[in-house]
Design a protein around this motif. Sequence first.
Motif, mmCIF file in Angstrom:
data_model
loop_
_atom_site.group_PDB
_atom_site.id
_atom_site.type_symbol
_atom_site.label_atom_id
_atom_site.label_comp_id
_atom_site.label_asym_id
_atom_site.label_seq_id
_atom_site.Cartn_x
_atom_site.Cartn_y
_atom_site.Cartn_z
ATOM 1 N N ARG A 1 -26.165 -44.371 -5.849
ATOM 2 C CA ARG A 1 -27.366 -44.569 -6.432
ATOM 3 C C ARG A 1 -28.015 -43.323 -6.884
ATOM 4 N NH1 ARG A 1 -31.533 -45.821 -3.272
ATOM 5 N NH2 ARG A 1 -30.599 -45.421 -1.191
ATOM 6 N N GLN A 2 -28.699 -43.801 -8.263
ATOM 7 C CA GLN A 2 -29.155 -42.451 -8.957
ATOM 8 C C GLN A 2 -30.483 -41.992 -8.251
ATOM 9 O OE1 GLN A 2 -29.887 -43.064 -13.107
ATOM 10 N NE2 GLN A 2 -27.850 -44.021 -13.279
ATOM 11 N N GLU A 3 -31.283 -43.060 -7.419
ATOM 12 C CA GLU A 3 -32.354 -42.605 -6.878
ATOM 13 C C GLU A 3 -32.035 -41.761 -5.617
ATOM 14 O OE1 GLU A 3 -36.570 -44.706 -4.769
ATOM 15 O OE2 GLU A 3 -34.657 -46.154 -5.268
ATOM 16 N N PHE A 4 -31.209 -42.224 -5.054
ATOM 17 C CA PHE A 4 -30.582 -41.481 -3.639
ATOM 18 C C PHE A 4 -30.117 -40.070 -4.255
ATOM 19 C CE2 PHE A 4 -27.871 -40.207 -0.330
ATOM 20 C CZ PHE A 4 -28.683 -40.662 0.771
ATOM 21 N N LEU A 5 -29.355 -39.851 -5.193
ATOM 22 C CA LEU A 5 -28.966 -38.824 -5.738
ATOM 23 C C LEU A 5 -30.269 -37.697 -5.956
ATOM 24 C CD1 LEU A 5 -26.790 -36.603 -6.614
ATOM 25 C CD2 LEU A 5 -27.108 -37.949 -8.950
ATOM 26 N N LYS A 6 -31.170 -38.329 -6.642
ATOM 27 C CA LYS A 6 -32.393 -37.269 -6.767
ATOM 28 C C LYS A 6 -33.232 -37.144 -5.794
ATOM 29 C CE LYS A 6 -36.615 -37.860 -9.910
ATOM 30 N NZ LYS A 6 -37.285 -38.798 -10.741
ATOM 31 N N LYS A 7 -33.418 -38.199 -4.924
ATOM 32 C CA LYS A 7 -34.004 -37.667 -3.471
ATOM 33 C C LYS A 7 -33.510 -37.035 -2.419
ATOM 34 C CE LYS A 7 -37.272 -41.653 -3.798
ATOM 35 N NZ LYS A 7 -37.598 -42.859 -2.775
ATOM 36 N N HIS A 8 -32.044 -37.138 -2.512
ATOM 37 C CA HIS A 8 -31.202 -36.551 -1.450
ATOM 38 C C HIS A 8 -30.032 -35.698 -1.814
ATOM 39 C CE1 HIS A 8 -33.982 -38.618 1.423
ATOM 40 N NE2 HIS A 8 -33.571 -39.746 0.984
ATOM 41 N N PRO A 9 -30.156 -34.811 -2.607
ATOM 42 C CA PRO A 9 -29.113 -33.859 -3.294
ATOM 43 C C PRO A 9 -28.153 -33.396 -2.139
ATOM 44 C CG PRO A 9 -31.022 -32.759 -3.942
ATOM 45 C CD PRO A 9 -31.552 -34.136 -3.467
ATOM 46 N N LYS A 10 -28.878 -33.015 -1.282
ATOM 47 C CA LYS A 10 -28.332 -32.204 -0.006
ATOM 48 C C LYS A 10 -26.954 -33.051 0.572
ATOM 49 C CE LYS A 10 -31.308 -28.465 0.261
ATOM 50 N NZ LYS A 10 -32.294 -27.307 1.338
ATOM 51 N N VAL A 11 -27.826 -34.216 0.882
ATOM 52 C CA VAL A 11 -26.789 -35.179 1.551
ATOM 53 C C VAL A 11 -25.592 -35.660 0.861
ATOM 54 C CG1 VAL A 11 -26.862 -37.543 2.592
ATOM 55 C CG2 VAL A 11 -28.879 -36.053 2.792
ATOM 56 N N VAL A 12 -25.721 -35.766 -0.503
ATOM 57 C CA VAL A 12 -24.937 -36.120 -1.618
ATOM 58 C C VAL A 12 -23.767 -35.143 -1.563
ATOM 59 C CG1 VAL A 12 -24.330 -36.255 -3.914
ATOM 60 C CG2 VAL A 12 -26.326 -37.592 -2.931
ATOM 61 N N GLU A 13 -24.248 -33.684 -1.610
ATOM 62 C CA GLU A 13 -23.289 -32.605 -1.454
ATOM 63 C C GLU A 13 -22.345 -32.594 -0.041
ATOM 64 O OE1 GLU A 13 -25.029 -28.763 -2.265
ATOM 65 O OE2 GLU A 13 -26.164 -29.516 -4.112
ATOM 66 N N ALA A 14 -23.086 -32.852 0.839
ATOM 67 C CA ALA A 14 -22.491 -33.091 2.139
ATOM 68 C C ALA A 14 -21.346 -34.115 2.233
ATOM 69 C CB ALA A 14 -23.415 -33.251 3.249
ATOM 70 N N VAL A 15 -21.694 -35.121 1.662
ATOM 71 C CA VAL A 15 -20.668 -36.229 1.687
ATOM 72 C C VAL A 15 -19.526 -35.965 0.673
ATOM 73 C CG1 VAL A 15 -20.244 -38.615 0.876
ATOM 74 C CG2 VAL A 15 -22.268 -38.204 1.976
#
Length: 367
Positions: A249-263
Amino acid sequence: MPATSALRRSLAVIAALPLLTLAACGYGSQAKDDGEAKVAAGAKKIDGLDSVKIGYFGNLTHGTALVGMEKGFFQKALGATKVEPAIFNAGPSEIEALNSDSIDIGWIGPSPAINGYTKSAGKNLRIIGGSASGGVKLVVNPDKIKSLKDVKGKRIATPQLGNTQDVAFLNWAAEQGWKVDPQSGKGDVTVVRSDNKVTPDAYKSGSIDGAWVPEPTASKLVAEGGKVLLDESSLWPDKKFVITNIIVRQEFLKKHPKVVEAVLKGSVETNKWINANPDQAKAAANKQLEEDSGKALPADVLDPAWKSIQFTDDPLASTLNTEAAHAVKAGLLEKPDLNGIYDLAPLNKVLKAEGEPTVDDAGLGAK
């Protein structure tokens, strides 16, 4: 039928399905309490986030997700931010879940990713990484079809109207010079839209003469006496084409970039482990399939299916563009604007940190 009418009808049918799907085995999802995902002692939450909701299919082409869940690669990368998996049977329900914030990140095929992106005018998702290539075959009844030209006049199953394999088969048929109405599936060859779950039974009953399907359905047909007439990878440059992407989700990527990087770190580590330990990875994927669906695959299906899939971090972006062009050519999609569908910056950051080569978005990256 005029092209505009065909397109409207196509989109209406696809909407009723309700969207494009990769390998439909029914609809809906199953939220899963991942008791196997152990949080390490002293681990901390990333961005202070309690959990991240990850969707995937119970298909071998989603092997990165299967193995990453079973071996705990994602949970390790996420620290104390808990993995919340959701297993889907089709692309439509996963896109709907992404749109409704029911999942944050998902493994999904190219057609539903394209459809979801274009229907939201580029606002709901981004492709942030690759996962798999290949794993799609044309399997036929060898008593009825002995060569590619014999496919003409026969009944060939694909998973669903407008899905990734349906588009691929329609494009291949057109290249043979055969005419097929994309909506009804009638023409020089009859396209039978059949749920992968029931396609093996349809083959056994003789109601279809073959199928253009992903794994493990293709190998299930072979186990029933079918013959692989064509491996789709043979039609692509370097025998590579995207079959599974990672979306967010684009909103999730914007708010939680470190979580996205971890996944993504978990995904990269999983693919590295899969490619270094193919037999162990195959067993891990099958174990997760059994946990998710209640049924493991037999060896005569699992072994050939697993061999035909390549696991890669590269989203093979140029092939996504080609697959979209095939859907347009088939009359199933209006020419889409895919500019911005990719954001590979987080993945390339992870790859650089791992000492791996970066990947390219074929000019379709977010500006």
